[in-house]
Design a protein around this motif. Structure first.
Motif, mmCIF file in Angstrom:
data_model
loop_
_atom_site.group_PDB
_atom_site.id
_atom_site.type_symbol
_atom_site.label_atom_id
_atom_site.label_comp_id
_atom_site.label_asym_id
_atom_site.label_seq_id
_atom_site.Cartn_x
_atom_site.Cartn_y
_atom_site.Cartn_z
ATOM 1 N N ASP A 166 7.283 8.115 0.895
ATOM 2 C CA ASP A 166 8.611 8.657 0.633
ATOM 3 C C ASP A 166 8.760 9.956 1.433
ATOM 4 O O ASP A 166 7.962 10.883 1.275
ATOM 5 N N ASN A 174 7.886 4.323 -4.639
ATOM 6 C CA ASN A 174 7.617 3.636 -5.893
ATOM 7 C C ASN A 174 7.993 2.158 -5.770
ATOM 8 O O ASN A 174 8.492 1.711 -4.738
ATOM 9 N N ARG A 175 7.758 1.419 -6.823
ATOM 10 C CA ARG A 175 7.963 -0.031 -6.741
ATOM 11 C C ARG A 175 9.425 -0.406 -6.567
ATOM 12 O O ARG A 175 9.747 -1.504 -6.109
ATOM 13 N N THR A 204 -0.636 0.237 -6.980
ATOM 14 C CA THR A 204 0.679 0.125 -7.613
ATOM 15 C C THR A 204 1.364 -1.210 -7.345
ATOM 16 O O THR A 204 2.042 -1.757 -8.215
ATOM 17 N N GLY A 240 0.376 10.550 -8.008
ATOM 18 C CA GLY A 240 1.820 10.370 -7.872
ATOM 19 C C GLY A 240 2.625 11.120 -8.911
ATOM 20 O O GLY A 240 3.822 10.881 -9.062
ATOM 21 N N THR A 242 2.524 11.056 -12.205
ATOM 22 C CA THR A 242 2.896 10.331 -13.410
ATOM 23 C C THR A 242 1.774 10.471 -14.428
ATOM 24 O O THR A 242 0.648 10.845 -14.084
#
Length: 288
Positions: A166, A174-175, A204, A240, A242
């Motif tokens: 990103d 992200n997904r 991921t 990431g 999270t």
């Protein structure tokens, strides 16, 4: 009231142990056996050592200990699944010692993680120089490609993939941001008749890896969750940013794909490992 005191006491003990753990330099050797009917008999007992997330310097002067442990394991090949250097490409003498010492004895296959990807963008000269260093030593780098590994006249496939970053954060997309069918569009079609190992730094996107046709995925990136809850397989954090990452460490199964997520060796921005020893993964293949 008594129960509350017990809980507080346990919490204090855990915090104390956690602080001590920050200074422990133990390296765990985690062993896995992977059975699959597509593994040729010639590869029965074939041993793969996976190293990941060394981040240039390892963790508290463990390089020589790491080299010694790998040589005791005596694998057929070594795979390095990304972030073996940090993005700034500074102070990389330890990782160079590690690679030089091991490639003299064992074939090494290397893929980029997000840190190598960032280095390629922001430190291109240093990134190129490091890759030239590895090539001169005989390390095989795999970027959105594959190699065939032979035993006799039989072979298995070893793929490596780079995942997009990103631009705003420098972290992996992200997904929801990842292009649909990204893996299929990036890699050549998987040979369904052969055993396909995919080296992918982040776990991921396991659903895409499985959809593409990976029989075994070897990943890292999550650092085991950085802080792990004792006596569980739960990690608290991810690189990431999270909490409670789903694939922090260990073995997972998605459809017909097995994924092993390595806890890694070094540290990154958090500079921390709590209840979370550095890890060497040993994967032994077994033909059915």
């Amino acid at each position: 009231m008594k129960n509350k005191k017990v809980i507080v006491s346990i919490a204090i003990v855990l915090v104390f142990i956690g602080i001590l753990m920050c200074f422990i330099t133990k390296i765990d050797v985690t062993k896995y056996t992977i059975s699959n009917e597509k593994i040729p008999e010639e590869f029965n007992g074939f041993k793969i050592v996976q190293l990941s997330d060394f981040h240039s310097q390892g963790y508290r002067d463990t390089t020589e200990k790491l080299i010694s442990k790998v040589k005791d394991i005596n694998p057929d090949i070594i795979v390095m699944t990304g972030d073996m250097v940090s993005w700034d490409m500074e102070d990389i003498e330890e990782v160079k010692i590690l690679i030089k010492s091991l490639v003299e004895v064992y074939p090494i296959y290397y893929i980029d993680g997000n840190h190598e990807h960032l280095a390629e963008i922001s430190r291109p000269g240093r990134y190129v120089a490091f890759n030239e260093f590895m090539q001169e030593l005989g390390v095989t780098t795999i970027k959105n490609d594959y190699v065939e590994i032979y035993k006799g006249n039989k072979s298995i496939n070893l793929y490596g993939i780079n995942l997009p970053l990103d631009g705003a954060t420098g972290l992996y997309v992200n997904r929801f941001q990842l292009e649909e069918n990204y893996v299929e569009k990036t890699l050549s079609e998987a040979d369904k008749e052969k055993f396909n190992i995919l080296l992918a730094h982040t776990p991921t996107f396991i659903k895409q890896y499985s959809q593409w046709g990976a029989d075994l995925v070897l990943s890292g990136h999550m650092h085991g969750g950085i802080v792990r809850i004792p006596f569980t397989n739960i990690g608290l954090l991810s690189p990431g940013r999270t909490i409670f990452p789903r694939y922090a460490a260990g073995k997972f199964k998605v459809n017909d794909t097995t994924m092993i997520v390595n806890r890694g060796i070094g540290t990154s921005s958090f500079k921390l490992r709590v209840f979370n020893n550095s890890e060497i993964a040993v994967i032994t293949l077994k033909s059915n």
